[in-house]
Write a protein that holds these residues in place. Structure first.
Motif, mmCIF file in Angstrom:
data_model
loop_
_atom_site.group_PDB
_atom_site.id
_atom_site.type_symbol
_atom_site.label_atom_id
_atom_site.label_comp_id
_atom_site.label_asym_id
_atom_site.label_seq_id
_atom_site.Cartn_x
_atom_site.Cartn_y
_atom_site.Cartn_z
ATOM 1 N N VAL A 37 32.076 43.145 23.331
ATOM 2 C CA VAL A 37 31.166 42.743 24.550
ATOM 3 C C VAL A 37 30.248 41.442 24.012
ATOM 4 C CG1 VAL A 37 28.971 43.437 25.548
ATOM 5 C CG2 VAL A 37 30.974 44.945 25.682
ATOM 6 N N SER A 108 25.453 46.008 27.228
ATOM 7 C CA SER A 108 25.335 46.036 25.718
ATOM 8 C C SER A 108 24.793 47.093 24.943
ATOM 9 C CB SER A 108 24.445 44.562 25.118
ATOM 10 O OG SER A 108 24.123 44.709 23.906
ATOM 11 N N HIS A 393 35.589 46.948 29.994
ATOM 12 C CA HIS A 393 35.304 46.298 28.690
ATOM 13 C C HIS A 393 36.166 47.290 27.628
ATOM 14 C CE1 HIS A 393 32.574 43.186 30.405
ATOM 15 N NE2 HIS A 393 32.773 42.804 29.211
#
Length: 411
Positions: A37, A108, A393
Protein backbone atom coordinates in the motif's frame (compact mmCIF):
# COMPACT_ATOMS: atom_id res chain seq x y z
CA UNK A 1 43.80 -2.32 -3.01
CA UNK A 2 42.47 -1.81 0.53
CA UNK A 3 39.36 -3.56 1.78
CA UNK A 4 37.51 -0.22 1.92
CA UNK A 5 38.40 0.76 -1.64
CA UNK A 6 37.44 -2.71 -2.87
CA UNK A 7 34.04 -2.34 -1.16
CA UNK A 8 33.46 1.03 -2.79
CA UNK A 9 34.47 -0.31 -6.20
CA UNK A 10 31.91 -3.11 -5.80
CA UNK A 11 29.04 -0.64 -5.28
CA UNK A 12 26.89 0.16 -8.31
CA UNK A 13 27.84 3.11 -10.44
CA UNK A 14 25.30 5.63 -11.80
CA UNK A 15 24.69 3.62 -14.98
CA UNK A 16 23.92 0.47 -12.96
CA UNK A 17 21.49 1.95 -10.44
CA UNK A 18 18.10 1.81 -12.13
CA UNK A 19 17.55 -1.97 -12.42
CA UNK A 20 18.86 -2.48 -8.88
CA UNK A 21 16.57 0.22 -7.50
CA UNK A 22 13.57 -1.19 -9.38
CA UNK A 23 14.30 -4.64 -7.96
CA UNK A 24 14.68 -3.20 -4.45
CA UNK A 25 11.36 -1.37 -4.73
CA UNK A 26 9.60 -4.55 -5.82
CA UNK A 27 11.20 -6.44 -2.96
CA UNK A 28 10.10 -3.84 -0.42
CA UNK A 29 6.54 -3.91 -1.71
CA UNK A 30 6.47 -7.71 -1.46
CA UNK A 31 7.22 -7.71 2.29
CA UNK A 32 3.61 -7.20 3.40
CA UNK A 33 0.25 -5.89 2.23
CA UNK A 34 0.95 -2.72 4.21
CA UNK A 35 4.31 -2.25 2.46
CA UNK A 36 2.55 -2.71 -0.88
CA UNK A 37 0.00 0.00 0.00
CA UNK A 38 2.82 2.40 0.88
CA UNK A 39 4.38 2.01 -2.56
CA UNK A 40 1.24 2.02 -4.71
CA UNK A 41 -0.33 5.48 -4.55
CA UNK A 42 -1.20 5.25 -8.24
CA UNK A 43 -3.34 2.14 -7.57
CA UNK A 44 -5.19 3.98 -4.81
CA UNK A 45 -6.04 6.84 -7.16
CA UNK A 46 -7.05 4.44 -9.93
CA UNK A 47 -9.69 3.03 -7.54
CA UNK A 48 -10.89 6.53 -6.67
CA UNK A 49 -11.16 7.41 -10.35
CA UNK A 50 -13.37 4.34 -10.88
CA UNK A 51 -15.98 5.50 -8.35
CA UNK A 52 -19.23 6.98 -9.71
CA UNK A 53 -19.58 10.70 -9.19
CA UNK A 54 -21.53 11.48 -6.00
CA UNK A 55 -20.71 8.20 -4.27
CA UNK A 56 -18.07 9.86 -2.08
CA UNK A 57 -18.11 13.29 -0.42
CA UNK A 58 -16.56 16.10 -2.40
CA UNK A 59 -14.64 18.27 0.02
CA UNK A 60 -13.56 21.88 -0.33
CA UNK A 61 -10.49 22.62 -2.44
CA UNK A 62 -7.50 22.69 -0.06
CA UNK A 63 -3.91 21.51 -0.13
CA UNK A 64 -3.75 17.79 0.65
CA UNK A 65 -0.77 15.52 1.33
CA UNK A 66 -1.86 13.15 -1.43
CA UNK A 67 -0.08 10.14 0.10
CA UNK A 68 -1.00 10.07 3.79
CA UNK A 69 0.07 6.54 4.68
CA UNK A 70 1.56 5.81 8.10
CA UNK A 71 5.17 6.09 6.98
CA UNK A 72 4.55 9.64 5.77
CA UNK A 73 3.49 10.90 9.19
CA UNK A 74 5.79 11.35 12.15
CA UNK A 75 7.74 13.82 14.29
CA UNK A 76 8.82 16.95 12.44
CA UNK A 77 10.96 19.75 13.86
CA UNK A 78 10.82 23.43 13.01
CA UNK A 79 13.91 25.57 12.59
CA UNK A 80 14.18 26.12 16.36
CA UNK A 81 13.84 22.44 17.27
CA UNK A 82 10.18 22.37 18.37
CA UNK A 83 8.68 18.97 17.51
CA UNK A 84 5.17 17.77 16.58
CA UNK A 85 3.61 14.82 14.76
CA UNK A 86 2.83 16.09 11.26
CA UNK A 87 2.60 15.03 7.62
CA UNK A 88 6.29 14.65 6.75
CA UNK A 89 6.33 13.77 3.04
CA UNK A 90 4.65 16.15 0.60
CA UNK A 91 5.77 14.68 -2.75
CA UNK A 92 2.15 14.11 -3.80
CA UNK A 93 0.71 17.35 -2.42
CA UNK A 94 -1.86 19.15 -4.58
CA UNK A 95 -4.96 21.25 -4.16
CA UNK A 96 -7.59 18.55 -4.16
CA UNK A 97 -10.28 16.73 -2.20
CA UNK A 98 -9.32 16.34 1.50
CA UNK A 99 -11.26 13.09 1.53
CA UNK A 100 -8.39 11.48 -0.37
CA UNK A 101 -6.02 11.95 2.59
CA UNK A 102 -8.58 10.48 4.98
CA UNK A 103 -9.13 7.39 2.83
CA UNK A 104 -5.40 6.90 2.19
CA UNK A 105 -4.71 7.06 5.92
CA UNK A 106 -7.60 4.69 6.67
CA UNK A 107 -6.37 2.16 4.10
CA UNK A 108 -2.84 2.33 5.50
CA UNK A 109 -4.03 1.87 9.09
CA UNK A 110 -6.30 -1.03 8.18
CA UNK A 111 -3.62 -2.90 6.22
CA UNK A 112 -1.09 -2.24 9.00
CA UNK A 113 -3.57 -3.81 11.40
CA UNK A 114 -3.98 -6.85 9.14
CA UNK A 115 -0.19 -7.15 8.84
CA UNK A 116 -0.12 -7.15 12.66
CA UNK A 117 -2.66 -10.03 12.71
CA UNK A 118 -5.30 -7.90 14.42
CA UNK A 119 -8.92 -9.11 14.16
CA UNK A 120 -11.60 -7.47 12.06
CA UNK A 121 -13.35 -6.21 15.19
CA UNK A 122 -10.35 -3.98 15.87
CA UNK A 123 -10.32 -2.71 12.28
CA UNK A 124 -13.99 -1.79 12.66
CA UNK A 125 -13.17 0.17 15.82
CA UNK A 126 -10.22 1.80 14.06
CA UNK A 127 -12.42 3.10 11.25
CA UNK A 128 -14.90 4.50 13.78
CA UNK A 129 -11.99 6.19 15.59
CA UNK A 130 -10.62 7.47 12.27
CA UNK A 131 -13.92 9.20 11.49
CA UNK A 132 -14.23 10.68 14.99
CA UNK A 133 -10.66 11.96 15.11
CA UNK A 134 -10.83 13.56 11.68
CA UNK A 135 -14.20 15.23 12.33
CA UNK A 136 -12.97 16.73 15.60
CA UNK A 137 -10.67 19.02 13.65
CA UNK A 138 -13.65 20.73 11.96
CA UNK A 139 -16.03 20.93 14.94
CA UNK A 140 -15.77 24.53 16.14
CA UNK A 141 -18.37 23.83 18.85
CA UNK A 142 -15.75 21.83 20.74
CA UNK A 143 -13.08 23.65 22.68
CA UNK A 144 -9.40 23.11 22.00
CA UNK A 145 -9.22 21.29 25.34
CA UNK A 146 -11.61 18.62 24.09
CA UNK A 147 -9.99 18.38 20.66
CA UNK A 148 -7.30 16.13 22.01
CA UNK A 149 -6.53 12.53 21.25
CA UNK A 150 -4.69 10.05 23.41
CA UNK A 151 -1.28 9.67 21.84
CA UNK A 152 -0.69 6.06 20.74
CA UNK A 153 2.46 4.18 21.72
CA UNK A 154 3.86 4.38 18.17
CA UNK A 155 3.67 8.17 18.41
CA UNK A 156 4.96 8.30 22.01
CA UNK A 157 7.99 6.20 21.11
CA UNK A 158 8.73 8.27 18.01
CA UNK A 159 8.30 11.56 19.88
CA UNK A 160 10.47 10.40 22.77
CA UNK A 161 13.19 9.32 20.35
CA UNK A 162 12.89 12.55 18.38
CA UNK A 163 13.15 14.75 21.47
CA UNK A 164 16.09 12.86 22.92
CA UNK A 165 17.88 11.83 19.75
CA UNK A 166 21.44 13.07 19.95
CA UNK A 167 23.75 14.13 17.15
CA UNK A 168 26.03 11.29 18.26
CA UNK A 169 23.32 8.78 17.42
CA UNK A 170 22.46 10.60 14.22
CA UNK A 171 26.11 10.43 13.25
CA UNK A 172 26.29 6.68 13.77
CA UNK A 173 23.29 6.20 11.49
CA UNK A 174 24.24 8.62 8.77
CA UNK A 175 27.82 9.86 8.74
CA UNK A 176 31.27 8.71 9.65
CA UNK A 177 32.16 9.92 13.15
CA UNK A 178 35.89 10.12 12.48
CA UNK A 179 35.67 12.66 9.64
CA UNK A 180 33.02 14.63 7.77
CA UNK A 181 32.27 11.98 5.14
CA UNK A 182 29.31 9.85 4.16
CA UNK A 183 30.08 6.12 4.52
CA UNK A 184 29.35 4.38 1.22
CA UNK A 185 27.60 1.03 1.41
CA UNK A 186 24.05 -0.32 1.38
CA UNK A 187 22.38 3.06 1.96
CA UNK A 188 24.78 5.39 0.16
CA UNK A 189 26.24 4.83 -3.31
CA UNK A 190 29.03 6.70 -5.13
CA UNK A 191 28.34 9.65 -7.40
CA UNK A 192 29.42 10.15 -10.96
CA UNK A 193 31.80 13.04 -11.65
CA UNK A 194 28.94 14.89 -13.35
CA UNK A 195 26.67 14.48 -10.32
CA UNK A 196 29.36 15.70 -7.96
CA UNK A 197 29.99 18.77 -10.14
CA UNK A 198 26.23 19.49 -10.30
CA UNK A 199 25.84 19.27 -6.51
CA UNK A 200 28.75 21.62 -5.92
CA UNK A 201 27.28 23.99 -8.50
CA UNK A 202 23.89 23.99 -6.74
CA UNK A 203 25.38 25.38 -3.54
CA UNK A 204 27.29 28.00 -5.51
CA UNK A 205 24.29 29.03 -7.64
CA UNK A 206 21.65 31.72 -7.25
CA UNK A 207 19.82 29.31 -4.92
CA UNK A 208 22.65 29.51 -2.35
CA UNK A 209 21.23 32.50 -0.40
CA UNK A 210 17.84 30.78 -0.08
CA UNK A 211 19.51 27.53 1.03
CA UNK A 212 21.58 29.44 3.58
CA UNK A 213 18.47 31.17 4.93
CA UNK A 214 16.60 27.87 5.25
CA UNK A 215 19.53 26.28 7.10
CA UNK A 216 20.46 29.14 9.41
CA UNK A 217 17.44 31.42 9.56
CA UNK A 218 19.71 34.29 8.54
CA UNK A 219 19.76 36.32 5.33
CA UNK A 220 23.13 36.56 3.65
CA UNK A 221 23.61 37.83 0.12
CA UNK A 222 27.01 36.12 -0.10
CA UNK A 223 26.66 32.94 1.96
CA UNK A 224 29.58 30.66 2.66
CA UNK A 225 28.61 27.05 1.97
CA UNK A 226 31.19 24.31 1.54
CA UNK A 227 30.26 20.83 0.28
CA UNK A 228 32.16 18.35 2.45
CA UNK A 229 30.83 15.16 0.89
CA UNK A 230 27.86 13.83 -1.06
CA UNK A 231 26.42 10.45 -2.09
CA UNK A 232 23.46 8.95 -3.90
CA UNK A 233 20.90 8.02 -1.24
CA UNK A 234 19.04 4.71 -1.54
CA UNK A 235 15.94 5.71 0.38
CA UNK A 236 12.15 5.40 0.29
CA UNK A 237 9.92 3.06 -1.67
CA UNK A 238 7.71 4.78 -4.22
CA UNK A 239 10.48 7.33 -4.83
CA UNK A 240 13.21 4.74 -5.44
CA UNK A 241 14.71 5.41 -8.84
CA UNK A 242 14.41 9.19 -8.67
CA UNK A 243 17.46 11.34 -8.06
CA UNK A 244 18.15 11.51 -4.33
CA UNK A 245 21.30 12.71 -2.64
CA UNK A 246 22.64 13.17 0.88
CA UNK A 247 25.03 16.08 1.26
CA UNK A 248 27.21 17.21 4.15
CA UNK A 249 27.73 20.96 4.36
CA UNK A 250 29.99 23.27 6.29
CA UNK A 251 28.07 26.54 6.59
CA UNK A 252 29.86 29.73 7.65
CA UNK A 253 32.85 27.70 8.87
CA UNK A 254 30.89 26.26 11.81
CA UNK A 255 32.10 22.66 11.29
CA UNK A 256 33.66 21.03 13.18
CA UNK A 257 34.49 23.52 15.95
CA UNK A 258 30.91 24.70 16.53
CA UNK A 259 29.14 21.44 15.84
CA UNK A 260 28.59 18.68 13.28
CA UNK A 261 28.04 19.41 9.58
CA UNK A 262 24.61 20.10 8.16
CA UNK A 263 23.05 16.97 6.66
CA UNK A 264 20.97 17.96 3.62
CA UNK A 265 18.53 15.92 1.55
CA UNK A 266 18.21 16.68 -2.17
CA UNK A 267 15.16 14.94 -3.64
CA UNK A 268 13.86 14.98 -7.17
CA UNK A 269 10.32 16.31 -7.44
CA UNK A 270 8.22 14.30 -9.87
CA UNK A 271 4.64 14.73 -11.09
CA UNK A 272 1.97 13.89 -8.52
CA UNK A 273 -0.33 10.91 -8.92
CA UNK A 274 -2.93 12.65 -6.76
CA UNK A 275 -5.59 14.42 -8.87
CA UNK A 276 -5.82 18.18 -8.49
CA UNK A 277 -9.01 20.21 -8.39
CA UNK A 278 -10.02 21.69 -11.73
CA UNK A 279 -9.06 25.33 -11.94
CA UNK A 280 -6.79 25.19 -8.90
CA UNK A 281 -3.79 27.51 -8.91
CA UNK A 282 -0.87 25.11 -8.45
CA UNK A 283 2.76 25.76 -9.44
CA UNK A 284 3.67 23.88 -12.61
CA UNK A 285 7.19 23.35 -11.31
CA UNK A 286 6.94 20.16 -9.23
CA UNK A 287 9.47 21.28 -6.63
CA UNK A 288 7.58 24.55 -6.10
CA UNK A 289 4.35 22.54 -5.85
CA UNK A 290 5.83 20.36 -3.09
CA UNK A 291 7.12 23.43 -1.27
CA UNK A 292 3.75 25.17 -1.46
CA UNK A 293 2.01 22.05 -0.17
CA UNK A 294 4.42 21.87 2.77
CA UNK A 295 3.84 25.52 3.65
CA UNK A 296 0.09 24.93 3.88
CA UNK A 297 0.03 21.48 5.46
CA UNK A 298 3.22 21.32 7.54
CA UNK A 299 4.62 24.82 8.04
CA UNK A 300 7.21 23.45 10.46
CA UNK A 301 8.71 21.58 7.51
CA UNK A 302 7.88 24.06 4.77
CA UNK A 303 9.94 26.81 6.37
CA UNK A 304 13.01 24.57 6.13
CA UNK A 305 12.65 23.63 2.45
CA UNK A 306 13.47 25.31 -0.83
CA UNK A 307 12.75 24.48 -4.46
CA UNK A 308 15.75 24.46 -6.78
CA UNK A 309 17.15 22.96 -9.97
CA UNK A 310 19.96 20.45 -10.07
CA UNK A 311 21.46 19.96 -13.51
CA UNK A 312 18.11 20.77 -15.11
CA UNK A 313 16.11 18.59 -12.68
CA UNK A 314 13.56 20.08 -10.26
CA UNK A 315 14.52 19.19 -6.69
CA UNK A 316 13.52 19.94 -3.12
CA UNK A 317 16.36 20.75 -0.73
CA UNK A 318 15.98 20.53 3.05
CA UNK A 319 18.07 19.96 6.10
CA UNK A 320 17.55 16.65 7.86
CA UNK A 321 17.20 17.46 11.54
CA UNK A 322 17.81 14.82 14.16
CA UNK A 323 14.18 15.01 15.31
CA UNK A 324 12.74 14.07 11.89
CA UNK A 325 11.51 10.48 12.11
CA UNK A 326 8.80 8.33 10.62
CA UNK A 327 6.31 6.25 12.58
CA UNK A 328 7.30 2.60 12.84
CA UNK A 329 4.05 0.68 12.85
CA UNK A 330 4.77 -2.80 11.60
CA UNK A 331 3.45 -4.35 14.83
CA UNK A 332 0.39 -2.57 16.25
CA UNK A 333 -1.29 -3.75 19.45
CA UNK A 334 -5.10 -3.84 19.60
CA UNK A 335 -5.31 -0.84 21.94
CA UNK A 336 -2.66 1.17 20.13
CA UNK A 337 -4.23 0.60 16.71
CA UNK A 338 -7.46 2.35 17.70
CA UNK A 339 -5.59 5.20 19.41
CA UNK A 340 -3.36 5.61 16.36
CA UNK A 341 -6.37 5.88 14.05
CA UNK A 342 -7.96 8.61 16.16
CA UNK A 343 -4.75 10.55 16.81
CA UNK A 344 -3.40 10.52 13.25
CA UNK A 345 -6.79 11.36 11.73
CA UNK A 346 -6.88 14.42 13.99
CA UNK A 347 -3.37 15.38 12.82
CA UNK A 348 -4.43 15.19 9.16
CA UNK A 349 -7.75 16.90 9.89
CA UNK A 350 -6.01 19.85 11.53
CA UNK A 351 -3.73 20.23 8.51
CA UNK A 352 -6.87 20.53 6.34
CA UNK A 353 -8.94 22.62 8.77
CA UNK A 354 -6.38 25.40 9.14
CA UNK A 355 -6.93 26.17 5.45
CA UNK A 356 -10.73 26.63 5.85
CA UNK A 357 -12.86 29.41 7.27
CA UNK A 358 -15.60 28.78 9.84
CA UNK A 359 -18.39 28.24 7.32
CA UNK A 360 -16.33 25.88 5.17
CA UNK A 361 -15.34 23.77 8.19
CA UNK A 362 -18.99 23.48 9.26
CA UNK A 363 -20.15 22.51 5.77
CA UNK A 364 -17.39 19.88 5.42
CA UNK A 365 -18.22 18.44 8.85
CA UNK A 366 -21.88 18.06 7.83
CA UNK A 367 -20.87 16.42 4.54
CA UNK A 368 -18.61 13.94 6.31
CA UNK A 369 -21.42 12.74 8.57
CA UNK A 370 -23.98 12.04 5.85
CA UNK A 371 -25.61 8.63 6.19
CA UNK A 372 -24.30 7.98 9.70
CA UNK A 373 -26.69 5.84 11.71
CA UNK A 374 -25.11 6.37 15.13
CA UNK A 375 -23.07 9.31 16.34
CA UNK A 376 -20.01 7.26 17.30
CA UNK A 377 -19.73 5.07 14.25
CA UNK A 378 -18.12 5.78 10.91
CA UNK A 379 -20.51 6.76 8.11
CA UNK A 380 -21.29 3.87 5.74
CA UNK A 381 -19.39 5.41 2.80
CA UNK A 382 -16.16 5.47 4.83
CA UNK A 383 -16.45 1.86 6.00
CA UNK A 384 -17.40 0.63 2.52
CA UNK A 385 -14.58 2.54 0.83
CA UNK A 386 -11.84 1.28 3.13
CA UNK A 387 -13.05 -2.31 2.93
CA UNK A 388 -13.16 -2.15 -0.87
CA UNK A 389 -9.74 -0.55 -1.01
CA UNK A 390 -8.34 -3.29 1.24
CA UNK A 391 -9.79 -5.97 -1.04
CA UNK A 392 -8.42 -4.37 -4.21
CA UNK A 393 -4.96 -3.89 -2.75
CA UNK A 394 -4.84 -7.41 -1.29
CA UNK A 395 -5.52 -8.90 -4.74
CA UNK A 396 -2.91 -6.65 -6.33
CA UNK A 397 -0.43 -7.38 -3.55
CA UNK A 398 -0.70 -11.14 -4.07
CA UNK A 399 -0.29 -10.64 -7.80
CA UNK A 400 2.79 -8.52 -7.14
CA UNK A 401 4.22 -11.24 -4.86
CA UNK A 402 3.58 -13.94 -7.42
CA UNK A 403 5.35 -11.96 -10.12
CA UNK A 404 8.20 -11.13 -7.76
CA UNK A 405 8.64 -14.79 -6.77
CA UNK A 406 8.73 -15.94 -10.40
CA UNK A 407 11.20 -13.24 -11.41
CA UNK A 408 13.68 -13.82 -8.63
CA UNK A 409 16.82 -15.65 -9.70
CA UNK A 410 17.02 -19.18 -8.35
CA UNK A 411 19.55 -19.76 -5.59
Amino acid sequence: MTRKSAKIKALPGPDERQPLLTARRRQKMARSAHAYVRGSASRFYAWLDSQPRGRLPEGPAVWIGGDCHLGNLGPVADATGNVAIQIRDLDQSVIGNPLHDLLRLGLSLATAARSSDLPGVIISSMIDALADGYEQAFDDSRSDATKKAQRPDVAKIAMDEALHRSWHRMDRQTIDNSRPAIPLGKRFWPLSDAERVAIHALFESESAPRIHAALTGRTNAAPKIEVLDAAYWVKGCSSLGRRRYAVLLNVDDTCPSDGPPYLVDIKQAAAAAAPQRDGASIPRDNAKRVLEGARHLTPMLGERMIAARLDGCTVVVRELMRQDLKLESERLSEDDAVKAAHFLALVVGRAHARQMDTGTRAAWLAELGKGREESRTAPPWLWRSIVELMAVHEVDYLGHCRGFAHDRPSR
